[in-house]
Motif scaffolding. Structure first.
Motif, PDB file in Angstrom:
ATOM      1  N   UNK A   7      -6.559   6.839  -5.231  1.00  0.00           N
ATOM      2  CA  UNK A   7      -5.412   5.972  -5.525  1.00  0.00           C
ATOM      3  C   UNK A   7      -5.885   4.531  -5.747  1.00  0.00           C
TER       4      UNK A   7
ATOM      5  N   UNK B 209      -2.938   7.034  -9.722  1.00  0.00           N
ATOM      6  CA  UNK B 209      -3.568   7.945  -8.792  1.00  0.00           C
ATOM      7  C   UNK B 209      -4.143   9.134  -9.534  1.00  0.00           C
TER       8      UNK B 209
ATOM      9  N   UNK C  13      -8.729   3.908   3.130  1.00  0.00           N
ATOM     10  CA  UNK C  13      -8.753   2.775   2.215  1.00  0.00           C
ATOM     11  C   UNK C  13     -10.118   2.093   2.181  1.00  0.00           C
ATOM     12  N   UNK C  14     -10.422   1.530   1.023  1.00  0.00           N
ATOM     13  CA  UNK C  14     -11.565   0.653   0.893  1.00  0.00           C
ATOM     14  C   UNK C  14     -11.222  -0.744   1.388  1.00  0.00           C
ATOM     15  N   UNK C  15     -12.200  -1.649   1.395  1.00  0.00           N
ATOM     16  CA  UNK C  15     -11.981  -2.994   1.939  1.00  0.00           C
ATOM     17  C   UNK C  15     -11.229  -3.935   1.007  1.00  0.00           C
TER      18      UNK C  15
ATOM     19  N   UNK D 182      -6.622  -2.418  -3.654  1.00  0.00           N
ATOM     20  CA  UNK D 182      -7.183  -1.452  -2.712  1.00  0.00           C
ATOM     21  C   UNK D 182      -7.292  -0.086  -3.371  1.00  0.00           C
TER      22      UNK D 182
ATOM     23  N   UNK E 264      -4.039   0.708  -5.422  1.00  0.00           N
ATOM     24  CA  UNK E 264      -2.885  -0.089  -5.033  1.00  0.00           C
ATOM     25  C   UNK E 264      -3.183  -1.557  -5.290  1.00  0.00           C
TER      26      UNK E 264
ATOM     27  N   UNK F  96      -4.465   8.692   4.128  1.00  0.00           N
ATOM     28  CA  UNK F  96      -5.317   8.038   3.144  1.00  0.00           C
ATOM     29  C   UNK F  96      -6.344   7.135   3.826  1.00  0.00           C
TER      30      UNK F  96
ATOM     31  N   UNK G  71       1.648   1.161  -5.808  1.00  0.00           N
ATOM     32  CA  UNK G  71       0.742   2.131  -6.407  1.00  0.00           C
ATOM     33  C   UNK G  71       0.609   1.875  -7.903  1.00  0.00           C
TER      34      UNK G  71
ATOM     35  N   UNK H 216       3.799  -9.018   0.361  1.00  0.00           N
ATOM     36  CA  UNK H 216       4.425  -7.797  -0.151  1.00  0.00           C
ATOM     37  C   UNK H 216       3.677  -6.577   0.359  1.00  0.00           C
ATOM     38  N   UNK H 217       4.275  -5.435   0.135  1.00  0.00           N
ATOM     39  CA  UNK H 217       3.635  -4.196   0.532  1.00  0.00           C
ATOM     40  C   UNK H 217       2.666  -3.702  -0.510  1.00  0.00           C
ATOM     41  N   UNK H 218       2.288  -2.456  -0.377  1.00  0.00           N
ATOM     42  CA  UNK H 218       1.336  -1.838  -1.291  1.00  0.00           C
ATOM     43  C   UNK H 218       2.094  -1.202  -2.452  1.00  0.00           C
TER      44      UNK H 218
ATOM     45  N   UNK I 136      -1.758  -5.362  -3.654  1.00  0.00           N
ATOM     46  CA  UNK I 136      -0.935  -6.000  -2.634  1.00  0.00           C
ATOM     47  C   UNK I 136      -0.833  -7.478  -2.960  1.00  0.00           C
TER      48      UNK I 136
END
Lengths: 114, 111
Positions: free
Chosen positions: A33, A48, A105-107, A90, A35, A103, A45, A41-43, A37
Motif C-alpha cells: 500500500x 494498493x 509500515x515503513x518509516x 508511507x 498512503x 499492516x 490511501x 490529517x489521517x492516512x 499523511x
C-alpha cells in the motif's frame, strides 16, 4: 528481517519535476500500500496492490502511478510534482490472516514541493 | 464520507491514570478493528485488534472494547505512561479491500 524500507527519507522537488519513491519489503507479503499523511490529517490511501502485476487505485490516486513487478517492490511515481503533493508518504505491506489484515509500515518519506 | 471517525483530535492524561480513546464507524460490515500507534517521524505500528464477533480484547495495559449496536469502539490504556504519548489511529477492515483509517487522536501523557 528489515521489514518495510523506504527511500529517500526526505526530498525537496521543484514544481513540475518527477521522482520515484522506493518501497521494499522482505516479509513475502502479497499486499502492499501507499498512503499519504498531510499535517493534522489521517492516512489517505493512494494505491494498493494485492500481488505482483496487480494494482488498484485508492482514495487519492491522481498525480501518482505505481507498478508491482515483484512481490518485494512497490515504487510510487510522481509525475509533474505540485505543491499539493507536499506530504509524508508511507508504504505498508500485509498478509491476509485472521486478525484482520494487520499492516506493517515503513518509516515514511517526507516530500516538499516548492 | 468518513466511515471511521475519531472525533477527539487530542487528549491529555496524567501519568498513571486511564486513557480512553474513542472511535465511531458507520459500516456494519467491518469484520475487524485495529488500533495503530504513531510516534513523530516514524511509521504507524500495530497495537491491538478486535474481531467484530467479540466485545473485548486485552493485551497487557491495552484493552479494546467494541459496542456493535452503537458502532463504537474504544481503546483503554491503564496505567498511562509518558511513553504512550503518540498519535493513535483507529482502523477498520471491510474485508477484501484495504483498511479504512480514522484521522487519529494525539495522546499526551503528562508526568
Amino acid at each position: 528481517n528489515a521489514g518495510v524500507t523506504q527511500t529517500p527519507k526526505f526530498r525537496i522537488l521543484k514544481i513540475g519535476q518527477s521522482m520515484t519513491l522506493q518501497c521494499a519489503q522482505d516479509m513475502n507479503h502479497n499486499y502492499m500500500y501507499w498512503y499519504r499523511q498531510d499535517p493534522g490529517m489521517g492516512l489517505k490511501l493512494i494505491y494498493y496492490s494485492v500481488g505482483a502485476g496487480i494494482t488498484d487505485k485508492g482514495e487519492v490516486p491522481n498525480g501518482y502511478n505505481v507498478s508491482r513487478s515483484t512481490t518485494e517492490d512497490f515504487p510510487l511515481r510522481l509525475e509533474l510534482a505540485a505543491p499539493s503533493q507536499t506530504s509524508v508518504y508511507f508504504c505498508a505491506s500485509s498478509y491476509r490472516r485472521e486478525t484482520g489484515n494487520e499492516q506493517f509500515f515503513g518509516p515514511g518519506t517526507r516530500l516538499t514541493v516548492l | 464520507d468518513q466511515q471511521v471517525k475519531q472525533n477527539s483530535p487530542s487528549l491529555s492524561v496524567q501519568e498513571g491514570r486511564i486513557s480512553i480513546l474513542n472511535c465511531d464507524y458507520t459500516n456494519s460490515m467491518f469484520d475487524y478493528f485495529l488500533w495503530y500507534k504513531k510516534y513523530p517521524a516514524e511509521g504507524p505500528t500495530f497495537l491491538i485488534s478486535i474481531s467484530s464477533i467479540k466485545d473485548k480484547n486485552e493485551d497487557g495495559r491495552f484493552t479494546v472494547f467494541l459496542n456493535k449496536s452503537a458502532k463504537h469502539l474504544s481503546l483503554h490504556i491503564v496505567p498511562s505512561q509518558p511513553g504512550d504519548s503518540a498519535v493513535y489511529f483507529c482502523a477498520a477492515n471491510p474485508g477484501n479491500t484495504p483498511l479504512v483509517f480514522g484521522k487519529g487522536t494525539r495522546l499526551s501523557v503528562i508526568a
